[in-house]
Design an enzyme around this catalytic site. Structure first.
Site, PDB file in Angstrom:
ATOM      1  N   HIS A  50     -51.326   9.295 -44.343  1.00  8.78           N
ATOM      2  CA  HIS A  50     -50.138   9.434 -45.308  1.00  8.78           C
ATOM      3  C   HIS A  50     -49.585  10.613 -44.865  1.00  8.78           C
ATOM      4  CE1 HIS A  50     -52.175   6.414 -46.621  1.00  8.78           C
ATOM      5  NE2 HIS A  50     -51.196   5.288 -45.281  1.00  8.78           N
ATOM      6  N   ASP A 105     -43.710   6.475 -48.823  1.00  8.98           N
ATOM      7  CA  ASP A 105     -43.984   6.601 -47.954  1.00  8.98           C
ATOM      8  C   ASP A 105     -44.506   4.311 -47.937  1.00  8.98           C
ATOM      9  OD1 ASP A 105     -47.102   5.838 -49.085  1.00  8.98           O
ATOM     10  OD2 ASP A 105     -47.245   7.730 -48.724  1.00  8.98           O
TER      11      ASP A 105
END
Ligand code: UDP
Length: 481
Positions: free
Chosen positions: A18, A112
């Protein structure tokens, strides 16, 4: 005087998969679109995260949010998805305080997948809210579609194991479906569905893909007769965003070794930031590498039976020393052709090295893009999360990878089959075709990012314009007040 640059805040959940693309997004917003960026990162003690954040990133203000202890909130056997979801939820109060403490409030918050609950914080501060799906459009499609289907349709997919058809997109075979959907009594299922409901509430959806890579799925996400009615917000494919080869990575043993190998002769084997193999599978993989007689670099981790994501939160364990768990004599027998690296290797630098000619990968989306952007054919070895879907894209749609006859997650793939796959991409006629296709895709990725009309470049410009307009309106409002 207040800066006239638009200010965006980015929130990255734990895990290199991520953090790396979110950071790359931040860099692009700064370099190509004149933004000032604040990057919020949830603290972990992983040395990989710490060393990535040590590098200087001009005009990116990195703020580490305090570590949250969730051990009392989750089952000790909780999945990675559940752990990340709970961790991000518990981080919200410190995110709010950190935004309050900023001199100038950001105009937009980009989170995210695991950060969608922070949309509420963005609303409190009157910020635009975006979600950055660090994976591909097909994964996004199933994630937002499943929460909209009725129980019967879901039963057909999850219980009767029928393919799930998603309007306008390729159907998802049961074998490829997201692990999160498999146990409806598990918290993972609840968290995942929540994320699927929250993502379309964004003002825009960014994805680490590009128009020419997934034209059909992107078309469906924009078509109100298809998936557009679920996606709601505009979709911005902005990829391929991958970490570039960094000057900060010192010339280490692996890169020195690669310097002495022939062009495209080495297969690189790695299972991402969290992947682990069972002990039986590890022995067969060692055997397959040995049988293939090809040169290799293999990132190895202690085997774990029944947990394919076993290193996700434990990457630093056992990073010292030569692995003792490899088959007896393997290191001696392969000394001339292979290099075994414990736990972690500079993957981007390895894939960019001219000596590397193939990648046996768990098909995490970052690894996938790193392979494509370096023109490296793959052996698809998906383990968990959306990796099986990624493998299907690579083998069936793009033709840039081969994979075992039965998925490696379903059984132990034997050495002879591994040998055959390695030979296929490294030496066979079929491999030449794969290499040609992956190089074409590499070029299409370069075109997408080009500042001269590239589709991904233009997507990010649109977001920048949106933020600038919002800044402008707020200023006008303040002056009029
Ligand atoms: N990575 C690396 N060295 C390793 C393993 C992974 O640099 O030994 C990096 C890799 O280059 C990629 C990221 O970690 O950028 C992993 O992300 P991916 O989406 O491929 O998989 P995940 O770890 O999220 O499953």
């Amino acid at each position: 005087m207040q800066s006239t640059k638009p200010h965006a805040a980015l929130l990255a959940s734990p895990g290199m998969g991520h953090l790396i693309p979110v950071l790359e997004l931040g860099k692009r917003l700064v370099t190509n679109h004149g933004f000032h960026v604040t990057l919020f990162v949830v603290a972990t003690d992983a040395s990989t995260t710490q060393s990535l954040l040590k590098e200087p990133y001009p005009h990116i203000n990195i703020i580490i949010l305090p570590f949250v202890d969730i051990s009392g909130l989750i089952d000790p056997a909780a999945t990675v998805v559940t752990s990340l979801a709970v961790m991000m939820r518990e981080t919200l109060p410190s995110l709010r305080s950190a935004i309050l403490a900023l001199k100038s409030p950001p105009k937009a918050l980009i989170v995210d997948l695991f950060g969608t609950e922070a949309f509420a914080v963005a609303e409190e501060f009157n910020m635009l809210k975006y979600v950055f799906d660090t994976s591909n459009a097909w994964f996004f499609a199933i994630t937002i579609y499943v929460p909209t289907i009725d129980k019967n349709v879901e039963d057909k997919h999850i219980i009767q194991k029928q393919p799930l058809s998603i309007p306008g997109c390729k159907s998802v075979q049961f074998e490829d479906t997201l692990q999160a959907y498999l146990d409806r009594n598990d918290q993972t299922y609840i968290e995942y569905k929540r994320i699927g409901i929250e993502m379309p509430m964004a003002d825009g959806i960014l994805m680490n893909t590009w128009e020419d890579l997934e034209p059909t799925t992107l078309g469906a996400l924009r078509d109100f007769q298809m998936l557009g009615r679920v996606a709601k917000a505009p979709v911005y494919p902005i990829g391929p965003l991958v970490r570039p080869v960094g000057p900060s990575v010192p010339r280490n043993q692996v890169l020195n070794w690669l310097d002495n190998q022939p062009y495209e002769s080495v297969i690189y084997v790695s299972f991402g930031s969290g992947g682990t193999l069972s002990s039986d599978q590890m022995a067969e993989l060692a055997w397959g590498l040995e049988l293939s007689k090809q040169r290799f670099v293999w990132v190895v981790r202690p085997p774990i039976d029944n947990d394919a994501a076993g290193a996700f939160f434990n990457l630093d364990d056992g990073s010292e020393g030569i692995p003792s768990f490899l088959p007896e004599g393997f290191l001696d027998r392969t000394r001339e052709v292979g290099l075994v690296v414990p736990m972690w290797a500079p993957q981007v630098e390895i894939l960019a090295h001219p000596s590397v000619g193939g990648f046996l990968s768990h098909c995490g989306w970052n690894s996938t893009l790193e392979s494509i952007t370096n023109g490296v054919p793959m052996i698809a070895w998906p383990l968990y999360a959306e990796q099986k879907m990624n493998a299907t894209i690579l083998t069936e749609e793009l033709g840039v990878a081969v994979q075992p006859k039965t998925l490696a997650s379903e059984r132990v793939v034997v050495g002879a089959e591994i040998e055959m796959m390695i030979r296929k991409i490294m030496e066979d006629e079929e491999g030449f075709g794969i290499r040609k296709r992956v190089n074409e895709l590499k070029q299409s990725g370069v075109n997408a990012l080009s500042s001269k009309g590239g589709s991904s470049y233009n997507s990010l410009s649109q977001i920048a314009k949106h933020c600038e307009l919002s800044l402008h309106f707020q200023k006008a409002k303040a002056q009029g007040a």
